[in-house]
Design a protein around this motif. Structure first.
Motif, mmCIF file in Angstrom:
data_model
loop_
_atom_site.group_PDB
_atom_site.id
_atom_site.type_symbol
_atom_site.label_atom_id
_atom_site.label_comp_id
_atom_site.label_asym_id
_atom_site.label_seq_id
_atom_site.Cartn_x
_atom_site.Cartn_y
_atom_site.Cartn_z
ATOM 1 N N PRO A 66 39.594 42.026 30.257
ATOM 2 C CA PRO A 66 38.692 42.849 30.661
ATOM 3 C C PRO A 66 38.955 43.306 32.211
ATOM 4 O O PRO A 66 39.497 42.608 33.177
ATOM 5 N N PHE A 67 38.638 44.404 32.526
ATOM 6 C CA PHE A 67 38.475 44.903 33.765
ATOM 7 C C PHE A 67 37.037 44.295 34.332
ATOM 8 O O PHE A 67 36.268 44.411 33.639
ATOM 9 N N LEU A 68 36.818 44.173 35.625
ATOM 10 C CA LEU A 68 35.801 43.213 36.155
ATOM 11 C C LEU A 68 35.061 44.228 37.213
ATOM 12 O O LEU A 68 33.698 43.996 37.290
ATOM 13 N N ASP A 69 35.737 45.153 37.922
ATOM 14 C CA ASP A 69 35.138 45.650 38.819
ATOM 15 C C ASP A 69 35.744 47.105 39.070
ATOM 16 O O ASP A 69 36.828 47.202 38.783
ATOM 17 N N VAL A 70 35.113 48.194 39.831
ATOM 18 C CA VAL A 70 35.415 49.481 40.097
ATOM 19 C C VAL A 70 35.057 49.769 41.223
ATOM 20 O O VAL A 70 33.912 49.784 41.656
ATOM 21 N N TRP A 71 35.770 50.471 42.049
ATOM 22 C CA TRP A 71 35.398 51.169 43.267
ATOM 23 C C TRP A 71 36.034 52.595 43.492
ATOM 24 O O TRP A 71 37.462 52.781 43.386
ATOM 25 N N SER A 95 36.112 41.442 42.078
ATOM 26 C CA SER A 95 35.201 42.303 42.900
ATOM 27 C C SER A 95 35.945 43.005 43.923
ATOM 28 O O SER A 95 36.805 42.425 44.552
ATOM 29 N N ILE A 96 35.802 44.380 43.950
ATOM 30 C CA ILE A 96 36.302 45.403 45.200
ATOM 31 C C ILE A 96 35.175 46.270 45.657
ATOM 32 O O ILE A 96 34.263 46.536 44.794
ATOM 33 N N GLY A 97 35.233 46.354 46.890
ATOM 34 C CA GLY A 97 34.202 47.139 47.501
ATOM 35 C C GLY A 97 34.740 47.393 49.064
ATOM 36 O O GLY A 97 35.508 47.046 49.703
ATOM 37 N N GLN A 98 33.978 48.424 49.669
ATOM 38 C CA GLN A 98 34.298 48.849 50.756
ATOM 39 C C GLN A 98 32.907 48.419 51.721
ATOM 40 O O GLN A 98 32.002 48.458 51.474
ATOM 41 N N ILE A 99 33.480 47.945 53.112
ATOM 42 C CA ILE A 99 32.410 47.437 54.084
ATOM 43 C C ILE A 99 32.237 48.546 55.261
ATOM 44 O O ILE A 99 33.117 49.446 55.423
ATOM 45 N N THR A 100 31.335 48.450 55.943
ATOM 46 C CA THR A 100 31.243 49.093 57.084
ATOM 47 C C THR A 100 32.181 49.133 58.348
ATOM 48 O O THR A 100 32.910 48.214 58.533
ATOM 49 N N GLY A 101 33.133 50.307 58.428
ATOM 50 C CA GLY A 101 34.225 50.465 59.369
ATOM 51 C C GLY A 101 35.295 51.012 58.409
ATOM 52 O O GLY A 101 36.236 51.233 58.920
ATOM 53 N N GLY A 102 35.277 51.119 56.848
ATOM 54 C CA GLY A 102 36.063 51.723 56.037
ATOM 55 C C GLY A 102 37.046 50.470 55.378
ATOM 56 O O GLY A 102 37.728 51.050 54.710
ATOM 57 N N PHE A 158 39.983 52.552 42.504
ATOM 58 C CA PHE A 158 40.818 51.471 42.040
ATOM 59 C C PHE A 158 40.097 50.578 40.925
ATOM 60 O O PHE A 158 38.633 50.814 41.257
ATOM 61 N N VAL A 159 40.438 49.959 40.109
ATOM 62 C CA VAL A 159 39.806 48.946 39.198
ATOM 63 C C VAL A 159 40.576 47.735 39.122
ATOM 64 O O VAL A 159 41.862 47.698 39.429
ATOM 65 N N VAL A 160 39.859 46.801 39.078
ATOM 66 C CA VAL A 160 40.440 45.446 39.196
ATOM 67 C C VAL A 160 39.877 44.344 38.024
ATOM 68 O O VAL A 160 38.963 44.719 37.394
#
Length: 382
Positions: free
Chosen positions: A182-187, A230-237, A195-197
């Motif tokens: 399975p893929f588990l996350d996407v951003w 999990s993959i994601g973006q935080i404040t600041g990029g 990306f997908v992870v």
């Protein structure tokens, strides 16, 4: 307990079951990739694994290929048209119209109408083929490097080459079994770049909205192919990936390159979010562990919590409140930027997979019981 919840709790032991699938099971996997999700009025009550916003619209994804959307803060829901029946584990919108969902059997879905209709862009078969092509390229490069290296470097290079051959053999074995991982996350940053992870270190990148993908796993220092949760973006990029065995990776150039951070924890991390302040990260996961970094993961401190419930995801409200949610009905709230969290436990004790803020201080949560509205302490409003 539902599939992704079990995987989050049991980690590799659960995902490893896919390696023992019989031929009839593989055929069944192919069937549900080719079978559209069935319409049902019960979709908002079934397991939902992830939720995101597409402008003012809320979109959630879960079992049996269910994707539902709401234009009234979750008071009513419409089921999207989805071409697969696999369990979906992640959903993310790069724009108000363009969104992607991922899930079991390595599926990647795309919508260009804010979640109403979805098309299949990728399955685990193609994902495995991309990874095999990438490993073969690495092997060719390593063999050339080994041939040209001085004698005192050959042993280390030969060992690395052996690891690459082992990885290639595993990928080829996976491909023979079928699209099971399975893929588990996407951003997605926008309508093109994302990306997908997923399980066993799967990591793909696209720069054309998913028309084509490239194996990005070699960009990570993950020789054991630990699961990426999990993959994601935080404040600041900055971009953050967390996963099994405390894996933490950070990118400061939009995902072109990645650095592995020293992890404060050896257990699985299931999520990482920002606090709203530049370069601040909250990473969390197994047994309720929470960690805070103010410098993009270069250093970490333990965040006190009175709960040992596994944490799955979280969100930051406009007023700065941070909410983390997890197994056993756990809803953890911080009003001081993530310095401390106060835990609440919902009476139903059903696992909560994700959360988004709605009107006022209220929250919309998704999980084992489908969609629920709660106040800031996790108390049901319905």
């Amino acid at each position: 307990m539902a599939t992704r919840l079990m995987c989050k709790t049991l980690g590799a032991a659960c995902l490893g079951l896919s390696m023992a699938l019989s031929a009839p099971t593989v055929f069944a996997l192919a069937d549900i990739i080719e079978t559209p999700s069935r319409p049902t009025t019960l979709a908002p009550e079934h397991l939902l694994n992830d939720v995101d916003t597409a402008g003012e619209r809320i979109v959630a994804a879960g079992v049996r290929g269910h994707i539902i959307f709401s234009d009234d803060d979750g008071e009513s829901w419409v089921q999207g048209e989805v071409p697969v029946s696999v369990t979906l584990t992640g959903v993310d919108f790069g724009t108000e119209q363009h969104g992607w969902a991922v899930g079991h059997s390595g599926v990647v879905l795309h919508s260009d109408d804010a979640g109403e209709n979805w098309e299949l862009q990728l399955t685990g078969v193609r994902a495995a083929e991309l990874a095999i092509e990438s490993r073969q390229e690495q092997i060719d490069e390593m063999e050339q490097k080994l041939e040209e290296a001085p004698e005192d470097e050959k042993d280390d290079l030969d060992w690395a080459l052996g690891d690459l051959y082992f990885s290639l053999e595993n990928l080829q074995a996976d491909l023979e079994i079928g699209p099971v991982n399975p893929f588990l996350d996407v951003w997605f940053e926008n309508e093109n770049h994302g990306f997908v992870v997923g399980a066993y270190g799967m990591f793909l990148r696209t720069t054309d909205g998913g028309k084509t993908w490239k194996d990005w796993a070699p960009k990570l220092e993950n020789p054991s192919s630990f699961h990426l949760n999990s993959i994601g973006q935080i404040t600041g990029g900055g971009l953050v990936i967390v996963g099994e065995a405390g894996q933490i990776f950070v990118s400061v150039d939009g995902g072109d390159s990645w650095e592995r951070r020293e992890s404060p924890y050896e257990g699985s991390l299931f999520g990482a979010i920002g606090t709203g302040n530049v370069n601040e990260i909250l990473a969390f996961g197994l047994r309720g562990n929470i960690f805070f970094s103010s410098d993009l993961g270069r250093s970490w401190k333990v965040v006190p919590s009175e709960s040992d419930a596994t944490l799955n995801d979280g969100t930051v409200s406009e007023d700065g409140r941070i909410t983390l949610v997890g197994n056993g009905g756990a809803v953890l709230m911080s009003t001081n930027g993530g310095d401390t969290f106060r835990p609440y436990f919902r009476d139903d004790r059903e696992g909560v997979m994700d959360v988004v803020p709605v009107s006022g201080t209220n929250l919309l949560i998704v999980g084992e019981g489908g969609v629920k509205h709660t106040d800031a302490r996790g108390k049901n409003l319905q």
